[in-house]
Each structure stands twice: as C-alpha cells, then as structure tokens.
Design a protein around this motif. Structure first.
Motif, PDB file in Angstrom:
ATOM      1  N   GLY A 154      19.112  53.662  34.370  1.00 31.77           N
ATOM      2  CA  GLY A 154      19.385  52.347  34.508  1.00 31.77           C
ATOM      3  C   GLY A 154      20.044  51.796  33.478  1.00 31.77           C
ATOM      4  O   GLY A 154      19.056  50.977  32.966  1.00 31.77           O
ATOM      5  N   ASN A 206      23.026  56.841  34.331  1.00 32.19           N
ATOM      6  CA  ASN A 206      23.961  55.564  34.804  1.00 32.19           C
ATOM      7  C   ASN A 206      24.612  56.018  35.910  1.00 32.19           C
ATOM      8  O   ASN A 206      25.125  57.215  35.745  1.00 32.19           O
ATOM      9  CB  ASN A 206      24.379  54.935  33.865  1.00 32.19           C
ATOM     10  CG  ASN A 206      24.151  53.377  33.813  1.00 32.19           C
ATOM     11  OD1 ASN A 206      22.753  53.049  34.214  1.00 32.19           O
ATOM     12  ND2 ASN A 206      24.751  52.631  33.202  1.00 32.19           N
ATOM     13  N   ARG A 207      24.898  55.022  36.837  1.00 28.93           N
ATOM     14  CA  ARG A 207      25.839  55.385  37.870  1.00 28.93           C
ATOM     15  C   ARG A 207      27.364  55.617  36.925  1.00 28.93           C
ATOM     16  O   ARG A 207      28.288  56.591  37.462  1.00 28.93           O
ATOM     17  CB  ARG A 207      26.059  54.467  38.755  1.00 28.93           C
ATOM     18  CG  ARG A 207      24.994  54.304  39.799  1.00 28.93           C
ATOM     19  CD  ARG A 207      25.169  53.445  41.111  1.00 28.93           C
ATOM     20  NE  ARG A 207      25.167  52.329  40.440  1.00 28.93           N
ATOM     21  CZ  ARG A 207      25.343  51.172  41.160  1.00 28.93           C
ATOM     22  NH1 ARG A 207      25.840  51.310  42.688  1.00 28.93           N
ATOM     23  NH2 ARG A 207      25.217  50.076  40.851  1.00 28.93           N
ATOM     24  N   CYS A 253      16.501  50.499  36.858  1.00 28.89           N
ATOM     25  CA  CYS A 253      17.388  50.684  37.714  1.00 28.89           C
ATOM     26  C   CYS A 253      16.708  49.833  39.241  1.00 28.89           C
ATOM     27  O   CYS A 253      15.450  49.663  39.247  1.00 28.89           O
ATOM     28  CB  CYS A 253      17.703  51.939  38.332  1.00 28.89           C
ATOM     29  SG  CYS A 253      16.485  52.803  38.892  1.00 28.89           S
ATOM     30  N   THR A 261      18.167  54.728  45.514  1.00 30.11           N
ATOM     31  CA  THR A 261      17.114  54.847  44.290  1.00 30.11           C
ATOM     32  C   THR A 261      15.572  55.010  44.803  1.00 30.11           C
ATOM     33  O   THR A 261      14.706  55.175  44.195  1.00 30.11           O
ATOM     34  CB  THR A 261      17.309  53.588  43.297  1.00 30.11           C
ATOM     35  OG1 THR A 261      16.877  52.551  43.745  1.00 30.11           O
ATOM     36  CG2 THR A 261      18.715  53.664  42.748  1.00 30.11           C
ATOM     37  N   SER A 282      10.707  47.980  36.662  1.00 26.11           N
ATOM     38  CA  SER A 282      11.998  47.853  37.559  1.00 26.11           C
ATOM     39  C   SER A 282      11.356  47.335  38.997  1.00 26.11           C
ATOM     40  O   SER A 282      10.903  46.326  39.195  1.00 26.11           O
ATOM     41  CB  SER A 282      12.853  48.951  37.692  1.00 26.11           C
ATOM     42  OG  SER A 282      13.711  48.581  38.337  1.00 26.11           O
TER      43      SER A 282
END
Length: 328
Positions: A157, A180-181, A214, A220, A242
């Motif tokens: 993330g 990452n996306r 993330c 997730t 996170s």
C-alpha cells in the motif's frame, strides 16, 4: 433573526484546543470522560444531533444509521479510516460522511520506522533487560540484531503513509519495493529507487521486512492470510501500522511461534484493543497501543479538518473531505 447553531455531538474527548473551537462555533455536546460511547449512547446521540463527530472506536452500522433521527445530516469522522462506518447506508439515508485524510502520514510513518528498528535491533528486549536489572555488562554476542541498511523493504500500500515510510527507509539505506493497486508515477519510483511488484505473492517471498500500509476494505481483509505468510522468508519481519484486519492474526501467531517468521512490530490488531494472548511477552514481537498518529500536532490538525468539514457543511457547501462509497 440569527441562524440557529448546528447541534454537534462529539463521541470521545478531543484535544482541548479542538473542543474549545467546536464550542465557539456550534451547539456542541462534549464527553466528560474518555471512554467510548456505548451502542445505546451512540444511538441516542444520532437521534437528536445534526452532526456526529465520530472516532474509530464507534461502530456505526446500517441498523444504527436506519434508526438515526431526521436531523442527522453529517458524520464528521475524527480520523482518516472509515471502515467502522457503513458509508453506503449513510449516503442512502441522506447522511454525509467526512474524514481527515493526509494528516497523520508522517506520524504513522515515524511509528512504522520505529517498529522496523525496534524489532530488527531488539530494542524492547534491551529495554526489558535494563528495567529488570538483568544487565551485567556488555558482551560481544549479547542481543545481536540485524542491520537495516541494505535490507529489502516491501511496502503493501504505497499511498500517503506508504510513501512516507519509503522516504524514511530509503534514507536508512533500505531497498524499497512495493505492491499497489496502481503503479506509481516513474518520477516517484525514481526518487526512492522503488521496485514495483504486480504480484504480491512474488514480493512477499523476497522481502526482509514487510510494512502493511493499506486500508481495511472487503478486498484487503486477511490479505496476508496463512498461505501468503508461508511465502515469507523465516528471517523476515512484518510491521503493521495500518489496520489489524489486513493480517490473519492467528496465522501470524503460528508463524511466529514456529519460527516461520522472525518477528513482528504491531500498532494495530485484528480485534481492536483485544490483543491475541500469544503475542504478549514474546521476545521477537513489539506491541504498541495504536499510537501511530498520537502526536499533539497531528491530533490538533485532525480536529482542524473536522472543524472545516462541519463549518463548510453548515455554510451550505460540500465538505472538502467528503467520503463516497466509490472511494472505498
């Protein structure tokens, strides 16, 4: 005739400067103590307020939103994460949700770096030895940790916080990798000499340290499950500042107990403040009480964002930090 002031209910104690400013601007109801509201108290507050200032300790689900009063038009969350709020149900009911993004990135990244150093350099073990009076002097082989310089750091993330972690770790000589996306812009990768991994599995198998940065979303939840944790090197360390739900905590505990993972530094936990009992007292685990954003400066800035969101809404405009379901 002067405009009637908004009725605002605050669910937790906030920094004094923030509470003072809220009281000056709105008809505000503050908490006398710092305990979380019960579900009944929260429901009652949502029945007679125009604005609810919530925090991550408030679980606001669809049923609670359905029973809210007609006056409630804004949930101004004090914090960036909104996974404790059913945002879609709120919007269907005509209730806006705002948050405070971008405030705690540096503070949380500081905590991530502290945990990386704390685990790899065995800081908590050293502190415990000194506080217990067990230290009897320097020795060449006592409490040997690992050097962070040259180690591979995998960031899960690479948003605001992940990038801030990369900045700090790169300055410490760590090699930056990320999943990452979306891939970052080339100039950002170049700045941190960062390597992008489209495959999370392949990245995990090659990292010395993995930092979870993330948000918690349905996609997730348990992203680091038992299968993926087994991909990591036995010498690897996992850091989470996170959301606890991103890691399968039971699977992580098993990996730590069997030596399949070398250590963990945790500021968040899968079940909120309920810490897995097998994580306590383990030498290779550093536990923190969700204090990644706990700086005076950061918490006041969060309050200022809440104030701006409410004041903008009160003036008839869209709150600048409006959360919409498509963002989640």
């Amino acid at each position: 005739m002067p405009k009637q002031r908004l009725s605002v209910v605050v669910t937790r104690r906030l920094p004094e400067a923030v509470e003072t400013r809220l009281s000056e601007l709105f008809d505000v109801r503050l908490r006398d103590d710092d305990s979380p509201m019960t579900r009944e108290q929260l429901s009652a507050a949502m029945k007679d307020a125009d604005v609810l200032v919530s925090t991550l300790s408030d679980k606001i689900d669809a049923n609670m939103i359905a029973q809210a009063g007609e006056r409630l038009k804004l949930i101004a969350n004090y914090g960036a994460g909104v996974d404790h709020i059913d945002v879609a149900s709120a919007r269907q009911r005509g209730v806006l949700v705002s948050n405070t993004p971008g405030v705690s990135a540096d503070d949380t990244a500081d905590m991530a770096l502290a945990l990386i150093l704390g685990v790899t350099r065995r800081v908590s073990e050293g502190v415990q030895r000194m506080q217990s009076g067990e230290w009897d002097g320097w020795a060449p082989t006592t409490l040997l940790g690992g050097r962070v310089s040259g180690k591979r750091l995998g960031i899960l993330g690479m948003g605001r916080i992940g990038t801030a972690v990369a900045r700090r770790a790169h300055a410490c000589g760590m090699q930056i990798h990320y999943h990452n996306r979306r891939r970052l812009r080339p100039e950002i990768e170049e700045q941190y000499e960062a390597t992008y991994w489209e495959s999370l599995d392949q990245m995990l198998a090659r990292m010395d340290v993995v930092s979870v940065n993330c948000p918690h979303t349905p996609s997730t939840f348990h992203l680091l499950n038992a299968r993926r944790l087994k991909l990591m090197k036995p010498s690897a360390v996992i850091i989470n500042t996170s959301r606890g739900e991103v890691i399968d905590e039971n699977a992580m505990v098993r990996a730590l107990k069997t030596g399949a993972l070398a250590g963990a530094g945790l500021d968040v936990y899968e079940h909120g403040h309920e810490v897995h009992p097998d994580l306590r007292g383990v030498p290779n685990v550093v536990l923190m009480p969700h204090m990644g954003s706990a700086t005076v400066e950061g918490r006041i800035e969060m309050g200022e964002k809440v104030l701006i969101n409410i004041k903008t809404f009160d003036d008839g405009h869209r709150p600048p930090d409006l959360v919409v379901p498509a963002m989640l």
